[in-house]
Design a protein around this motif. Sequence first.
Motif, short mmCIF file in Angstrom:
data_model
loop_
_atom_site.label_atom_id
_atom_site.label_comp_id
_atom_site.label_asym_id
_atom_site.label_seq_id
_atom_site.Cartn_x
_atom_site.Cartn_y
_atom_site.Cartn_z
N SER A 122 0.84 -1.19 0.00
CA SER A 122 0.00 0.00 0.00
C SER A 122 0.88 1.24 0.00
O SER A 122 1.96 1.26 0.60
N TRP A 123 0.38 2.30 -0.61
CA TRP A 123 1.23 3.47 -0.85
C TRP A 123 1.39 4.39 0.35
O TRP A 123 2.50 4.82 0.66
N THR A 124 0.32 4.70 1.07
CA THR A 124 0.41 5.71 2.13
C THR A 124 -0.21 5.24 3.44
O THR A 124 -1.30 4.67 3.46
N TRP A 125 0.50 5.54 4.53
CA TRP A 125 0.06 5.21 5.90
C TRP A 125 0.20 6.47 6.74
O TRP A 125 1.20 7.20 6.64
N ALA A 126 -0.81 6.74 7.56
CA ALA A 126 -0.74 7.90 8.45
C ALA A 126 -1.70 7.69 9.61
O ALA A 126 -2.75 7.05 9.45
N ASP A 127 -1.33 8.21 10.77
CA ASP A 127 -2.21 8.18 11.95
C ASP A 127 -2.69 6.78 12.28
O ASP A 127 -3.85 6.56 12.65
N GLY A 128 -1.80 5.81 12.13
CA GLY A 128 -2.10 4.47 12.60
C GLY A 128 -2.76 3.54 11.60
O GLY A 128 -3.13 2.42 11.96
N ALA A 129 -2.93 3.96 10.33
CA ALA A 129 -3.61 3.10 9.37
C ALA A 129 -3.23 3.48 7.95
O ALA A 129 -2.76 4.59 7.68
N VAL A 130 -3.47 2.56 7.02
CA VAL A 130 -3.30 2.84 5.60
C VAL A 130 -4.38 3.82 5.18
O VAL A 130 -5.57 3.61 5.45
N VAL A 131 -3.98 4.90 4.53
CA VAL A 131 -4.95 5.89 4.04
C VAL A 131 -5.06 5.89 2.53
O VAL A 131 -5.96 6.52 1.98
#
Length: 384
Positions: A122-131
């Motif tokens: 997956s390309w992007t993760w932020a704030d504890g999860a894949v976004v």
Amino acid sequence: MRRVRAPLVLVAVLSVAVATVLALVVTGRSPDRDAPPTAAPSTDPSRSGTALPAGPDLAARFVDAYVDADGRVVRRDQGGDTVSEGQAYAMLLAVAADDEDTFDRVWGWTRTNLARPDGLLSWTWADGAVVDANSAADADVDAAHALVVAGERFGRPDLTGAGKTLATAVLDHETAETSLGRVLLAGQWAKTEPYRVNPSYSAPAAYAVLGRATGDARWAQVADGDRAVLGALLDQAPLPPDWAQVRSDGTVDAMPPPGGGDVAYGLDAQRIAVRYAASCDTDDRALVGRLGGAVPTASSDVRGVYDLGGTARVDWQHPVALVSAAAVSDAEGASGAAGQLLRAAADLDTRASTYYGAAWAALGEDLLEDPTTLGITCREQETR
């Protein structure tokens, strides 16, 4: 003319509306804009960068500044998120430095948090999860490359196996056949025609490593197809674009980034010279040499963004642009100039460090000065 009954029309409209709402809820983005935006920044690093202690070990400096204890690579100057590209960069730098502990931490976090059901990342993760669960093919290729080299270097069949699995997923889900040959797509989201490609994702030296590790002839096909795409773009303009599209009939066109913006030779496209200069194929290195007449290679003259004709669009510099200029000099056989440009890139990132600049200052050193650290052995006698 055949008439459609009103109830059926109402059902169809409601179905589309429900699908749209679900797409927005699940992905946070419109279904017709499912492509990840570019991971490269587009601003002057002096405005967002942080001064770092000077030192010769660029890989260790990147790890210290941007890799958390759990193995997550943090884009501290870009909102504090994490992208698969950054995880792959850290893996490449760790294996090049023979740092098995850092490699395990980074790969462990990546596998746990970014793995997709189809084997890609997956390309992007932020704030504890894949976004953003879409894949980015450069990250997948770089991570597979790092894994197979790490497996051999550290005597770890588990890493070799993971690298082969990821490499096969790239071929199955992120490549397409065209009349120019098999080409690397920008991600699994680009699987429909016209195929979106980011020319700077192409990594012919990595393809060679993965081809040897897997025995899959498709890697050689991708190398040929990508080379043909880049050649077609350079036949159209002196410099290649950040983004392009390819049709099955071989038509190639420069395109704006998926998220909007101008067609440019920017901080994405400037990676092309570095990746192709590291190649074992003389035709790849000859393509890098074609860039030499369009952009300056004196460190004081290099700029961060150009139009495709070679006119600078900004006044600021960026480490990746300096590393790109070093790659052009390297491909032309000017090793002294290449070394000076690499040092200029490292110095700039020391004064105003950014995640992207620090990564490419370190990767440029490995790919251009000692590619054997990344399993690229065919050029051992050419490097300094």
